[in-house]
Design an enzyme around this catalytic site. Structure first.
Site, mmCIF file in Angstrom:
data_model
loop_
_atom_site.group_PDB
_atom_site.id
_atom_site.type_symbol
_atom_site.label_atom_id
_atom_site.label_comp_id
_atom_site.label_asym_id
_atom_site.label_seq_id
_atom_site.Cartn_x
_atom_site.Cartn_y
_atom_site.Cartn_z
ATOM 1 N N GLU A 66 0.950 -1.127 0.188
ATOM 2 C CA GLU A 66 0.072 -0.103 -0.088
ATOM 3 C C GLU A 66 1.111 1.351 -0.031
ATOM 4 O O GLU A 66 2.166 1.293 0.559
ATOM 5 C CB GLU A 66 -1.041 0.047 1.258
ATOM 6 C CG GLU A 66 -1.740 -1.173 1.176
ATOM 7 C CD GLU A 66 -2.714 -1.589 2.588
ATOM 8 O OE1 GLU A 66 -2.782 -0.384 3.244
ATOM 9 O OE2 GLU A 66 -3.199 -2.420 2.726
ATOM 10 N N CYS A 123 3.691 8.717 -0.176
ATOM 11 C CA CYS A 123 4.241 7.929 1.240
ATOM 12 C C CYS A 123 4.389 6.392 0.754
ATOM 13 O O CYS A 123 3.350 5.987 0.197
ATOM 14 C CB CYS A 123 3.190 7.859 2.093
ATOM 15 S SG CYS A 123 3.492 7.080 3.501
ATOM 16 N N CYS A 174 5.627 -5.606 8.847
ATOM 17 C CA CYS A 174 6.857 -5.354 9.486
ATOM 18 C C CYS A 174 6.947 -6.060 10.681
ATOM 19 O O CYS A 174 6.085 -6.741 11.618
ATOM 20 C CB CYS A 174 6.472 -3.794 9.991
ATOM 21 S SG CYS A 174 7.909 -2.935 10.902
ATOM 22 N N CYS A 196 5.496 -2.229 16.867
ATOM 23 C CA CYS A 196 5.154 -0.874 17.332
ATOM 24 C C CYS A 196 3.734 -0.999 18.054
ATOM 25 O O CYS A 196 2.850 -1.736 17.162
ATOM 26 C CB CYS A 196 5.395 0.326 16.854
ATOM 27 S SG CYS A 196 7.041 0.425 16.388
ATOM 28 N N CYS A 252 0.490 0.256 15.859
ATOM 29 C CA CYS A 252 0.515 0.434 14.443
ATOM 30 C C CYS A 252 -0.248 -0.843 13.522
ATOM 31 O O CYS A 252 0.274 -2.153 14.110
ATOM 32 C CB CYS A 252 1.943 0.412 13.978
ATOM 33 S SG CYS A 252 2.211 0.398 12.424
ATOM 34 N N CYS A 297 -1.492 7.408 8.867
ATOM 35 C CA CYS A 297 0.028 6.793 9.493
ATOM 36 C C CYS A 297 -0.637 5.984 10.531
ATOM 37 O O CYS A 297 -1.318 6.036 11.067
ATOM 38 C CB CYS A 297 0.619 7.871 10.316
ATOM 39 S SG CYS A 297 1.570 9.280 9.531
#
Ligand code: SAH
Ligand code: SF4
Length: 357
Positions: A105, A118, A125, A129, A132, A348
């Site tokens: 994405e 972006c 990932c 975190c 996220c 974000c």
């Protein structure tokens, strides 16, 4: 073999993607086949500057090279983009279906002043975190350089390349410094004067804090900007929010950021996601101001964007404003990141296979 003596080789495996080649590497590939190296310059100009993807129409190439080019390097984008627009039409989420079925994405955000793209560096990932959506996916795989460049091309195509000047931020899915080689190769390709000729100052890499890779990036002298995802002002809290802090705590991270900033002569961005009642106290603001003053930096506050299944709270606009006001007199530069693409699951931390409604 000479330029004109290329022979078709039927049954060869699919050729590597053009978008993964730096100009130097493309010239090497041509060289191995006896094609003069400067032909790589010409092909780069055709594709990146004249937006031409049909090799047969690259009129200054010899006919033999034109007809053979796609067997040397594939000019089709590695992945088919689907595009979703936000209700105000200013933000677009691009979902690229890659050849192995992985999805990546990317998001384009337009303001009056500029277009910001972006881009993602990994599918998922590994760093987990705690707030996220990408972290919730776990790491599926690293993206290859061509898959990073392709995100930029797909977004540029969609905008008809009307914006000559745009910024690229590695703030999509994944930790860019955990895929340093591919990210750097993509940066070199985008930066090339025969490519998109994108100034390194228009590119920013955001990291959750991989200290050795920050140092490595400094040595590579790419001049890209660095953003550090700080999010907490004590190691105790950061250990919980950004688990990689247990390996490289705040002091080490800020040291590496300072050295990086000194090497490339740019201010570091300190990103700080505000989680209501967790890291948004006035004492946090005071400690953050101290960190920000200690290195050439700017602070970017990001009010938490909701992720399904997570219990964090976005602070009220008044609480965000109060935090920013507390920082302003003491920190060198403070901005609040507007929420872009919240209605698309494109803001974000929201990139994680969540579908736009
Ligand atoms: N992996 C890199 C870059 C991608 S995330 C990094 O962590 O820096 C871009 C920014 O959004 C990071 O600062 C990240 O911590 C922040 N972020 C992640 N989830 C978020 C959320 N739900 N709301 C607001 N910001 C978030
Ligand atoms: Fe990975 Fe960045 Fe999300 Fe952390 S914030 S899990 S490093 S993408």
């Amino acid at each position: 073999m000479t330029d004109a003596s290329l022979n078709p080789t039927p049954g060869l495996p699919k050729s590597p993607s053009f978008y993964g080649f730096s100009r130097g590497r493309l010239a090497d590939r041509f060289g191995e086949l006896g094609v003069p190296r400067y032909r790589a310059d010409q092909v780069f100009s055709w594709v990146y500057q004249k937006r031409m993807r049909d090799a047969l129409q690259m009129t200054n190439l010899p006919a033999a090279l034109r007809s053979q080019l796609t067997s040397l390097c594939d000019l089709a984008l590695p992945g088919t983009p689907k595009v979703f627009a936000s209700s105000d039409g200013m933000t677009h989420k691009f979902v690229l279906d890659l050849q192995d079925g992985a999805r990546v994405e990317a998001v384009s955000m337009r303001t009056e002043k500029r277009l910001t793209l972006c881009v993602s560096s990994q599918v998922g990932c590994a760093l987990k975190c705690s707030f996220c959506a990408t972290g919730l996916m776990g790491l599926k795989r690293n993206l290859r350089a061509e898959e990073i460049v392709a995100q930029v091309i797909a977004m540029g195509d969609y905008n008809d390349w009307q914006d000559e000047r745009f910024n690229i931020v590695f703030m999509g899915m994944g930790e860019p410094l955990a895929n340093l080689d591919a990210v750097c190769e993509a940066v070199r390709i985008l930066h090339d004067e025969r490519g998109l000729n994108l100034g390194a100052r228009r590119i920013t890499v955001s990291t959750s804090g991989l200290v050795p890779q920050i140092r490595e990036l400094a040595k590579l002298d790419l001049q890209v900007g660095l953003a550090v995802s700080l999010h907490a002002t004590t190691d105790e809290l950061r250990d919980q929010l950004v688990p990689v802090n247990k390996r490289w705590p705040i002091a080490e991270l800020l040291d590496a950021a300072r050295e990086y900033g000194n090497t490339v002569g740019r201010r570091t961005t300190l990103e700080y996601t505000l989680l209501g009642g967790v890291n948004d106290s006035m004492a946090d603001a005071d400690r953050l101001a101290k960190f920000a003053r200690a290195l050439p930096s700017k602070v970017n506050l990001i009010p938490y964007n909701p992720v399904p299944g997570l219990q964090w709270k976005r602070p009220t606009p008044e609480a965000v404003e109060a935090f920013a006001q507390r920082l302003y007199p003491h920190a060198p530069a403070v901005t609040i990141r507007d929420t872009k693409g919240g209605d698309l699951w494109a803001a974000c931390g929201q990139l994680g296979g969540l579908s736009p409604s």
